[in-house]
Each structure stands twice: as structure tokens, then as C-alpha cells.
Design an enzyme around this catalytic site. Structure first.
Site, PDB file in Angstrom:
ATOM      1  N   CYS A   5     -85.269 -39.156  12.267  1.00  0.00           N
ATOM      2  CA  CYS A   5     -85.097 -40.607  12.139  1.00  0.00           C
ATOM      3  C   CYS A   5     -86.158 -41.249  11.227  1.00  0.00           C
ATOM      4  O   CYS A   5     -85.863 -42.181  10.485  1.00  0.00           O
ATOM      5  CB  CYS A   5     -85.058 -41.282  13.508  1.00  0.00           C
TER       6      CYS A   5
ATOM      7  N   HIS B  79     -87.567 -43.374  19.051  1.00  0.00           N
ATOM      8  CA  HIS B  79     -86.554 -43.440  17.992  1.00  0.00           C
ATOM      9  C   HIS B  79     -86.814 -44.644  17.105  1.00  0.00           C
ATOM     10  O   HIS B  79     -87.326 -45.675  17.565  1.00  0.00           O
ATOM     11  CB  HIS B  79     -85.160 -43.536  18.623  1.00  0.00           C
TER      12      HIS B  79
ATOM     13  N   HIS C 213     -79.434 -45.265  11.328  1.00  0.00           N
ATOM     14  CA  HIS C 213     -80.367 -44.457  12.104  1.00  0.00           C
ATOM     15  C   HIS C 213     -79.864 -43.023  12.213  1.00  0.00           C
ATOM     16  O   HIS C 213     -78.759 -42.691  11.782  1.00  0.00           O
ATOM     17  CB  HIS C 213     -80.619 -45.073  13.486  1.00  0.00           C
TER      18      HIS C 213
END
Length: 233
Positions: A125, A194, A205
């Protein structure tokens, strides 16, 4: 025996795990230096032991990286191409069963923003955030050294620290989001593990074990969002 023979034997010994080693130039002669694969999912990928890399570097000049594909053809995968670019070295690939060899060297390859596979430390990510900022805004964000495994990162993620170090400032609760703002989220875990990019009513993402994507900033993702940042320098 040649270095190819030694690398093939190592690959066969490690099967069904991926083997990894380094090709060294030692006083004009090429030698294979076997290394340990520290990846938890060693049957799918490799993480070269940093200690082995140092030992190899002290033994001779590192001129290539060699690893095996136990279950797939000896051709460079998407992750291989990206990792090869990062290494700046040619890569040799061998299948221990078919004994076929493949070769790949840095060519300036870049992964697409949408649809890339998730690979820890290569296309994860944070890699997506860095690549988007480079492609969309021509901004080179700082990268950081990941822990050896994703699990270590889950226990103690560093996004808050690195967001600040990369030139972001945290938004106040009453500040409205703008396209390009970065969202820190808790996904199936209590820590902020994240990161995503806000794109109006969408987010870009890359969740673990999924392809990178653009999707609506849904109520679930909103609830997962713990902190918001904006690039400031």
C-alpha cells in the site's frame, strides 16, 4: 561445475520453497553464493537474508541475483521485474524441475497503478502511494525499510512516523479532505496498518493479497480511517 550447476542444485534442495542466491565475481571467476530465504510464504516469493548479503559482499563483487520458480516457468513475474529495478542488478531465474533458465535485467519498468499484485515491500500500500505521487504530481516521496515480515508491521506500523517524515501534516478534524490526501486506516486489525489515497469520492489503495484498485470511499472505509494527512512540502 559451473555456477548454474550450483544454483540448480540449491534450487532443487529448497524445492518446494523458492531458493535465492547471489552471483559473485571473485578475482575474475563467477561463483554462486547460496542465501537463506526468510519469507514466511517461501513457496511464493523470497526475502534474501540481509546477513547473507553482507557476507556475499565481503566475499566478492555481487553481479546478479538468482532465484527459483518451483511451480511456474522461469520468466520474470511482475514482482520480479519491480524488485529487479530496485536492485539495479540482472536477475537469473531457474525452475528446479524443468531445469529451464530465464533472465531479466533493469529496463525502467513501472507497475500499473491499478491491478498490480500485492507483494510485501515491493508493491504494497505504501508503494502505491509513492508511485501515485510520482506519476500524478512528480513528487518523490521517501521510502522506508520494512520489517522482514508483514506480521511484524501489523504489531507496530510506522505510517504515522513516515507520513510526517515524507512531508505530510495531519489534518484537523474540521478540515475537509482534498484529492491527494492520505488516509491511515485500521483494516481487520487494531493498529493503523493501511494507507490509501483520497480521490474525491473514491480511494486508491492496495489491500494485502488483493490487486490494487480504485473504489468508492464507502462507509466501511470511512469507519476504518483513523488519521488523515496532506502533503505540505
Amino acid at each position: 561445475m559451473t555456477w548454474q550447476d550450483d544454483a540448480l542444485i540449491h534450487a532443487q534442495q529448497q524445492d518446494p520453497k523458492e531458493s535465492v542466491g547471489l552471483l559473485l565475481n571473485i578475482k575474475g571467476k563467477e561463483r554462486y553464493f547460496p542465501c537463506r530465504n526468510l519469507a514466511i510464504t517461501a513457496h511464493q516469493c523470497f526475502i534474501l537474508d540481509p546477513e547473507d548479503y553482507v557476507k556475499a559482499d565481503n566475499t566478492g563483487d555481487i553481479i546478479a541475483i538468482i532465484h527459483s520458480h518451483p511451480t511456474t516457468p522461469a520468466t520474470a513475474s511482475e514482482a520480479d521485474k519491480l524488485s529487479c529495478e530496485q536492485s539495479g542488478l540482472p536477475w537469473h531465474i531457474v525452475n528446479p524441475k524443468t531445469k529451464q533458465w530465464g533472465f531479466y535485467e533493469p529496463t525502467g519498468y513501472k507497475a500499473p497503478l491499478i491491478g498490480r499484485p500485492w507483494v510485501w515491500g515491493v508493491t504494497d500500500c505504501w508503494s502505491l502511494v509513492r508511485d501515485w505521487y510520482k506519476e500524478d504530481k512528480n513528487i518523490e516521496l521517501k521510502d522506508y525499510e520494512r520489517p522482514v515480515t508483514p506480521q511484524e508491521f501489523l504489531e507496530k506500523p510506522l505510517f504515522e512516523y513516515y507520513a510526517t517524515g515524507a512531508g505530510f501534516i495531519e489534518l484537523k478534524p474540521d478540515e475537509k479532505l482534498q484529492a491527494g490526501d492520505v488516509l491511515l486506516m485500521s483494516i481487520m486489525y487494531p493498529t493503523l496498518n493501511h494507507v490509501a489515497i483520497f480521490l474525491g469520492d473514491m480511494v486508491l489503495h492496495h489491500l494485502a493479497d488483493r490487486l490494487s484498485c480504485k473504489e468508492p470511499y464507502s462507509e466501511w472505509l470511512f469507519k476504518c480511517t483513523g488519521k488523515r494527512y496532506r502533503y505540505a512540502s
